[in-house]
Write a protein that holds these residues in place. Structure first.
Motif, mmCIF file in Angstrom:
data_model
loop_
_atom_site.group_PDB
_atom_site.id
_atom_site.type_symbol
_atom_site.label_atom_id
_atom_site.label_comp_id
_atom_site.label_asym_id
_atom_site.label_seq_id
_atom_site.Cartn_x
_atom_site.Cartn_y
_atom_site.Cartn_z
ATOM 1 N N GLU A 26 -44.933 2.163 -107.112
ATOM 2 C CA GLU A 26 -45.204 3.118 -108.188
ATOM 3 C C GLU A 26 -45.472 2.393 -109.500
ATOM 4 O O GLU A 26 -45.069 1.230 -109.685
ATOM 5 C CB GLU A 26 -44.007 4.067 -108.381
ATOM 6 N N PHE A 27 -46.137 3.105 -110.410
ATOM 7 C CA PHE A 27 -46.258 2.647 -111.798
ATOM 8 C C PHE A 27 -45.262 3.425 -112.650
ATOM 9 O O PHE A 27 -45.015 4.621 -112.412
ATOM 10 C CB PHE A 27 -47.673 2.884 -112.338
ATOM 11 N N ILE A 28 -44.708 2.750 -113.650
ATOM 12 C CA ILE A 28 -43.788 3.397 -114.582
ATOM 13 C C ILE A 28 -44.472 3.461 -115.942
ATOM 14 O O ILE A 28 -44.792 2.431 -116.547
ATOM 15 C CB ILE A 28 -42.467 2.610 -114.712
ATOM 16 N N ILE A 29 -44.752 4.688 -116.406
ATOM 17 C CA ILE A 29 -45.446 4.902 -117.682
ATOM 18 C C ILE A 29 -44.412 5.057 -118.785
ATOM 19 O O ILE A 29 -43.506 5.891 -118.687
ATOM 20 C CB ILE A 29 -46.344 6.148 -117.630
ATOM 21 N N ASP A 30 -44.566 4.252 -119.864
ATOM 22 C CA ASP A 30 -43.609 4.284 -120.967
ATOM 23 C C ASP A 30 -44.311 4.300 -122.315
ATOM 24 O O ASP A 30 -45.303 3.592 -122.515
ATOM 25 C CB ASP A 30 -42.694 3.059 -120.921
ATOM 26 N N THR A 31 -43.779 5.129 -123.215
ATOM 27 C CA THR A 31 -44.163 5.093 -124.629
ATOM 28 C C THR A 31 -43.082 4.307 -125.356
ATOM 29 O O THR A 31 -41.964 4.796 -125.528
ATOM 30 C CB THR A 31 -44.264 6.511 -125.219
ATOM 31 N N PRO A 32 -43.339 3.074 -125.786
ATOM 32 C CA PRO A 32 -42.273 2.199 -126.284
ATOM 33 C C PRO A 32 -41.697 2.601 -127.637
ATOM 34 O O PRO A 32 -40.562 2.278 -127.953
ATOM 35 C CB PRO A 32 -42.951 0.833 -126.364
ATOM 36 N N ASN A 33 -42.471 3.317 -128.461
ATOM 37 C CA ASN A 33 -41.975 3.716 -129.781
ATOM 38 C C ASN A 33 -42.776 4.914 -130.272
ATOM 39 O O ASN A 33 -43.788 5.290 -129.670
ATOM 40 C CB ASN A 33 -42.065 2.550 -130.781
ATOM 41 N N ASP A 34 -42.344 5.526 -131.368
ATOM 42 C CA ASP A 34 -43.011 6.724 -131.875
ATOM 43 C C ASP A 34 -44.438 6.452 -132.351
ATOM 44 O O ASP A 34 -45.275 7.355 -132.373
ATOM 45 C CB ASP A 34 -42.193 7.341 -133.013
ATOM 46 N N GLY A 35 -44.716 5.211 -132.719
ATOM 47 C CA GLY A 35 -46.072 4.871 -133.145
ATOM 48 C C GLY A 35 -47.076 4.914 -132.004
ATOM 49 O O GLY A 35 -48.283 4.931 -132.237
ATOM 50 N N ALA A 36 -46.574 4.925 -130.761
ATOM 51 C CA ALA A 36 -47.453 4.937 -129.591
ATOM 52 C C ALA A 36 -47.595 6.325 -128.986
ATOM 53 O O ALA A 36 -48.209 6.478 -127.929
ATOM 54 C CB ALA A 36 -46.917 3.973 -128.535
ATOM 55 N N ILE A 37 -47.015 7.351 -129.636
ATOM 56 C CA ILE A 37 -47.168 8.730 -129.136
ATOM 57 C C ILE A 37 -48.648 9.102 -129.108
ATOM 58 O O ILE A 37 -49.417 8.759 -130.008
ATOM 59 C CB ILE A 37 -46.376 9.710 -130.037
ATOM 60 N N LYS A 38 -49.053 9.824 -128.057
ATOM 61 C CA LYS A 38 -50.442 10.247 -127.902
ATOM 62 C C LYS A 38 -50.652 11.577 -128.631
ATOM 63 O O LYS A 38 -50.072 12.596 -128.253
ATOM 64 C CB LYS A 38 -50.776 10.431 -126.425
ATOM 65 N N ASN A 107 -54.242 21.680 -129.017
ATOM 66 C CA ASN A 107 -53.966 20.252 -129.218
ATOM 67 C C ASN A 107 -52.471 19.978 -129.182
ATOM 68 O O ASN A 107 -51.683 20.677 -129.814
ATOM 69 C CB ASN A 107 -54.515 19.767 -130.564
ATOM 70 N N GLY A 108 -52.090 18.926 -128.467
ATOM 71 C CA GLY A 108 -50.684 18.559 -128.378
ATOM 72 C C GLY A 108 -50.481 17.060 -128.484
ATOM 73 O O GLY A 108 -51.426 16.275 -128.470
ATOM 74 N N ALA A 109 -49.196 16.678 -128.588
ATOM 75 C CA ALA A 109 -48.802 15.267 -128.626
ATOM 76 C C ALA A 109 -47.873 14.996 -127.446
ATOM 77 O O ALA A 109 -47.038 15.829 -127.100
ATOM 78 C CB ALA A 109 -48.096 14.946 -129.938
ATOM 79 N N LEU A 110 -48.017 13.832 -126.805
ATOM 80 C CA LEU A 110 -47.233 13.502 -125.617
ATOM 81 C C LEU A 110 -46.514 12.168 -125.753
ATOM 82 O O LEU A 110 -47.028 11.225 -126.370
ATOM 83 C CB LEU A 110 -48.130 13.437 -124.369
ATOM 84 N N LYS A 111 -45.320 12.139 -125.148
ATOM 85 C CA LYS A 111 -44.520 10.917 -125.115
ATOM 86 C C LYS A 111 -43.971 10.757 -123.699
ATOM 87 O O LYS A 111 -43.546 11.736 -123.078
ATOM 88 C CB LYS A 111 -43.379 11.013 -126.136
ATOM 89 N N PHE A 112 -43.966 9.535 -123.193
ATOM 90 C CA PHE A 112 -43.533 9.282 -121.820
ATOM 91 C C PHE A 112 -42.271 8.416 -121.816
ATOM 92 O O PHE A 112 -42.206 7.396 -122.513
ATOM 93 C CB PHE A 112 -44.637 8.561 -121.030
#
Length: 511
Positions: A26-38, A107-112
């Motif tokens: 598997e791949f593990i998807i991570d957003t490392p910090n708030d600056g990387a939020i989509k 429109n939305g914002a996503l964090k993993f």
């Protein structure tokens, strides 16, 4: 359904990571910090069930580093349950809130947070990972793979450039039709004249009408090249279309954004009425300058490619079709301006497409040569990034100048290929206005290098005003040529049947 998104303009520097876990395949998807939020993901806040996520692919290694960065790749990530529509574990979704325009878009914002997906969810056209964690790719480097992956996003820029011209057509149609309808003042004891009979109104709208036609032909060409690129996947064509789409998207959307305000002002108080649409057009279109890449960043991509072509010219490389005039420009265009032709001011000469195109390309060539020299000079003391930043405004002007050259070239081709004699004459008139208006707007550049003598500059200005007057005489036919029915323009003051405009407007206002 999938939605493609990335962090800001620096896609290659995005921080979202996808780490391969060989134990679970598997791949593990991570957003490392708030600056990387989509942010600003279409259909994310309410409706979306899947997303196409761009992330750095990290593979475990047996050395001291522990992981190896394989560059940006795309992954299919489920974000909601298919049956219950509940947000899946590890995923945070937030609505981006009320916007300036396009509030019908979700429109939305996503964090993993450690979101696991199967290995098969890697979109593997340009790079793949085997069950035992081995990486394979037909492309030899991270940069090559990144360029190929990003090439798949070109369609968005092509669509925005073409759509922006559609918005400009609507605005110009409304403004021109109202300007023909609205009468105000005139000679004593005579009927009032339409406001389009005033030179000031012609100056606002006629070059804009000419530009709309110019952009139509340029973006139609872009669509054709994009379709050809998708079929052939020729590497040079991919690069060419990528850069041209970036430049046209930036140039056309910026021009349209400014023009919407001009059209509103040209219609006076009635232009301020919401029912006549300038406000909604302006608000909904405004984000076009940011969608699919910030316009300033996109113009820098054009400048980078121009500098690359400039370098390859001196190394004996081949130039792609859109840029091949640079080969000649380094020789012919950059020689000393001819003191005789710099003084020619006859109408036949000024309306000659060879003169017009040479003038555009001469400006681009000088800008390219001078910025290349400045970058070399400043890089010795400031380094590459510092030199680029020092020359940034110069680089943006270079990119815009090149895009204007491409636009004019495509307009001239369209005029020459028009089969109907009367239509070709009208298009030639509009094309001449587009070209000479652009030259006049940057007349200082031509004067500074003696490409245009003072008497010639004066003649260009005078002819531009005369051409605006001539285009005014066929303005109705020109906007009718856009074939926009009333249910598309949806503005009472811009109706095709002028006699119904005021009654329709009065009805919308409650009379």
């Amino acid at each position: 359904m999938c939605w493609i998104f990335q962090k800001g303009s620096n896609v290659q520097g995005l921080q979202t990571i996808a780490t391969f876990d060989p134990l679970r395949d598997e791949f593990i998807i991570d957003t490392p910090n708030d600056g990387a939020i989509k942010w600003w993901i279409g259909n994310a806040a309410v409706h979306g069930k899947f997303a196409t996520v761009f992330a750095k692919l990290m593979l475990p290694t047996h050395d001291t580093k522990g992981v190896s960065d394989m560059g940006v790749h795309a992954f299919i990530v489920p974000i909601r349950d298919m049956k219950t529509h509940e947000v899946l574990p590890g995923i945070e979704i937030h609505d981006c809130g009320h916007k300036v325009g396009l509030n019908g878009v979700d429109n939305g914002a996503l964090k993993f947070r450690s979101v696991r997906i199967p290995r098969d969810n890697l979109l593997n056209r340009f790079g793949d990972v085997s069950r035992d964690g081995k990486y394979t790719s037909s492309l030899p480097s991270i940069n090559k793979r990144f360029a190929a992956t990003l090439g798949e996003l070109v369609g968005g820029r092509v669509g925005l450039a073409y759509s922006s011209v559609g918005v400009l057509k609507i605005a110009v149609t409304i403004a021109v039709r109202y300007s023909l309808l609205r009468q105000q003042f005139g000679p004593p004891k005579q009927p009032e004249i339409s406001i389009l009979d005033y030179q000031s109104q012609q100056h606002k709208l006629m070059p804009m009408l000419a530009s709309t036609y110019a952009f139509h032909f340029a973006t139609s060409y872009l669509v054709e090249k994009y379709a050809e690129m998708k079929k052939s996947r020729d590497e040079e064509l991919v690069s060419d279309v990528h850069t041209l789409s970036a430049g046209l998207k930036a140039y056309v959307t910026s021009y349209t954004a400014k023009s919407l305000s001009t059209c509103r002002e040209a219609c006076g108080g009635h232009g301020y009425a919401a029912v006549n649409r300038f406000g909604s057009l302006r608000n909904d279109h405004d984000i076009f300058q940011t969608f699919e890449g910030d316009n300033t960043v996109l113009l820098q991509q054009v400048a980078v490619y121009l500098l690359k072509q400039y370098k390859e010219k001196f190394q004996g490389g081949t130039l792609t079709v859109t840029w091949n005039y640079l080969r000649e420009s380094m020789n012919t265009y950059l020689s000393q301006p001819n003191p005789v032709t710099s003084r020619w001011e006859g109408e036949d000469h000024l309306r000659n497409p060879n003169f017009q195109l040479d003038a555009f390309r001469y400006r681009t060539s000088r800008l390219l040569q001078s910025v290349a020299f400045r970058l070399r000079k400043h890089s010795k003391t400031l380094g590459g990034f510092g030199a680029w930043n020092r020359c940034l405004n110069h680089l943006l002007t270079l990119a815009e100048s090149h895009i204007e050259s491409v636009i004019l070239a495509k307009f001239i081709e369209a005029v020459r290929s028009c089969p109907d004699v009367s239509s070709r004459a009208a298009l030639k008139l509009v094309c001449d206005l587009y070209a000479l208006d652009r030259i006049w707007n940057d007349i200082g550049t031509y004067r500074n290098v003696d490409y245009v003598a003072p008497n010639k500059a004066k003649a260009i200005h005078k002819l531009t005003e005369y051409l605006s007057f001539q285009v005014k005489n066929i303005a109705k036919e020109l906007v009718d040529g856009f074939e926009l029915p009333d249910h598309v323009t949806r503005a009472p003051i811009g109706m095709q049947a002028a006699e119904e405009a005021y009654s329709q407007y009065a009805q919308c206002s409650g009379f």
